[in-house]
Design a protein around this motif. Structure first.
Motif, PDB file in Angstrom:
ATOM      1  N   THR A  23       0.831  -1.206   0.000  1.00  0.00           N
ATOM      2  CA  THR A  23       0.000   0.000   0.000  1.00  0.00           C
ATOM      3  C   THR A  23       0.866   1.256   0.000  1.00  0.00           C
ATOM      4  O   THR A  23       0.999   1.933   1.023  1.00  0.00           O
ATOM      5  CB  THR A  23      -0.939   0.001   1.227  1.00  0.00           C
TER       6      THR A  23
ATOM      7  N   ARG B 247      -7.795   2.139  -1.870  1.00  0.00           N
ATOM      8  CA  ARG B 247      -8.017   2.748  -0.558  1.00  0.00           C
ATOM      9  C   ARG B 247      -8.890   3.975  -0.735  1.00  0.00           C
ATOM     10  O   ARG B 247      -8.557   4.879  -1.505  1.00  0.00           O
ATOM     11  CB  ARG B 247      -6.694   3.138   0.100  1.00  0.00           C
TER      12      ARG B 247
ATOM     13  N   THR C 144      -2.195  -1.809  -3.721  1.00  0.00           N
ATOM     14  CA  THR C 144      -3.303  -0.923  -3.389  1.00  0.00           C
ATOM     15  C   THR C 144      -3.030   0.469  -3.949  1.00  0.00           C
ATOM     16  O   THR C 144      -1.919   0.989  -3.804  1.00  0.00           O
ATOM     17  CB  THR C 144      -3.478  -0.811  -1.858  1.00  0.00           C
TER      18      THR C 144
END
Length: 381
Positions: A100, A142, A120
């Motif tokens: 992420t 996200r 992500t």
């Protein structure tokens, strides 16, 4: 239930900690049994399908091995974290890693895809500027749930004042961009902050995420993030995991098609760590009494950065009456170099061992050599 400090692990292991302090001026010490116990509590949540450790909290090798052996997976925010994890755990299946990055360069997204780990996105820009690298990829997105939570403004990671996540007003454009890039959205992710004590927070996040998930036919995962609070002071209540489990179970009964993930970081490791240091000097200025110790904000920046509270005890004299109100400071040339103000300690003396609690998360990992002072070694027991 109140947090009973009488049975904290560092009291049970006081003798071992004092022995460590004989050989180390300063040291981070991590109790791996405490890490295992926290992991077991998270994994007992039958409404949660998967738990991923936010390894930015503490990337000590023994801690990572302990969590991996406990069936906890990993959330990484940089190639360096991923590489460190793989170096420590070379047999780790890469399906156990979620990557992420945030405001990272193009090369990091390309690298993550090349590594075969789940990537992500938390911004439209990569899809707008580099759509070709996401062609045929399965992505997590996200999103910003709209309101941040946490013990300090700097740890709230949602809302317009936070840099994280795709805003809800951009979801239509997100749908268009992923379709244009020939990318498949398989997971929706959010994280609202740190030190959150309301179990209803994660149900609220789930309710927000499902609205986004319903726009993407292939979404199977709702990742609700982390931020579960830990007790800071004597008498604080422990986080009600049963209430969290109940709220998420209610959500799952309504939306059974989605797997629920959590990303605890601090919850898993904070209470497992202590920072040992030594008293160096005492000073009085009017009605102020200062106790100096041998390390400072170079080793533990959370009090200066977040006004974070950490329990401070004189481990040498732990059975003596705490009768003096003191401000505990370090040797760094900054007024903000203080670990705690108006703390009760027993009358203390040079070379006493001072213990700072709940430092297993965001301690050593945020340390520096400011003032060219060395950071403490890490020791596991």
């Amino acid at each position: 239930m109140p947090n009973d400090q009488s049975d904290v692990w560092w009291l049970e292991k006081r003798t071992a900690l004092l022995e460590i302090a004989k050989h180390n001026l300063n040291a981070y010490v991590y109790n791996l049994d405490s890490v295992r116990a926290a992991a077991e509590k998270i994994l007992s949540l039958n409404s949660v399908d998967r738990a991923l450790y936010a390894m930015k909290a503490n990337f000590n090798s023994d801690v990572l091995r302990t969590l991996a052996d406990s069936a906890i997976d990993f959330d990484c925010v940089s190639p360096g974290e991923v590489q460190h994890l793989v170096d420590v755990l070379p047999e780790l299946d890469k399906s156990r890693i979620l990557f992420t990055p945030n405001f990272a360069p193009r090369e990091e997204y390309e690298w993550g895809i090349e590594q075969g780990i789940q990537v992500t996105l938390d911004n439209l820009y990569p899809l707008q500027a580099w759509p070709e690298i996401f062609n045929g990829q399965r992505l997590f997105i996200r999103v910003d749930p709209g309101e941040g939570q946490g013990h300090h403004e700097k740890v709230k990671t949602a809302g317009k004042q936070s840099k994280f996540g795709v805003s809800r007003s951009e979801i239509d454009e997100l749908v268009r961009l992923t379709e244009k890039a020939n990318a498949t959205v398989v997971g929706i992710h959010a994280h609202s902050g740190s030190g959150i004590l309301d179990p209803g927070n994660w149900r609220t996040i789930a309710d927000e995420l499902v609205k986004v998930a319903e726009r993407f036919a292939d979404v199977t995962v709702l990742d609700l993030g982390g931020g579960i609070g830990v007790p800071e002071k004597r008498g604080d209540a422990v986080f009600d995991l049963d209430a969290l489990n109940k709220r998420l179970a209610e959500f799952r009964s309504k939306y059974p098609k989605y797997d629920i993930w959590l990303e605890p970081g601090r919850y898993l490791v904070a209470e497992a760590g202590v920072l040992l240091t030594h008293l160096t000097q005492v000073k009085s200025k009017g009605d102020m009494r200062y106790v100096g110790v041998s390390t400072g904000l170079n080793s533990l920046i959370r009090p200066a950065l977040y006004d974070a509270y950490h329990e401070i005890v004189n481990l040498t004299r732990v059975n003596d009456e705490a009768s003096e109100s003191v401000t505990v400071v370090g040797p760094i040339c900054e007024t903000g170099d203080r670990f705690g103000t108006d703390r009760l300690l027993p009358p203390s003396h040079e070379n006493d061992v001072i213990l700072i609690g709940n430092t297993g998360a965001y301690g050593q990992v945020m340390s520096s050599r400011y003032n060219l002072r060395e950071t403490p070694p890490e020791i596991t027991i």
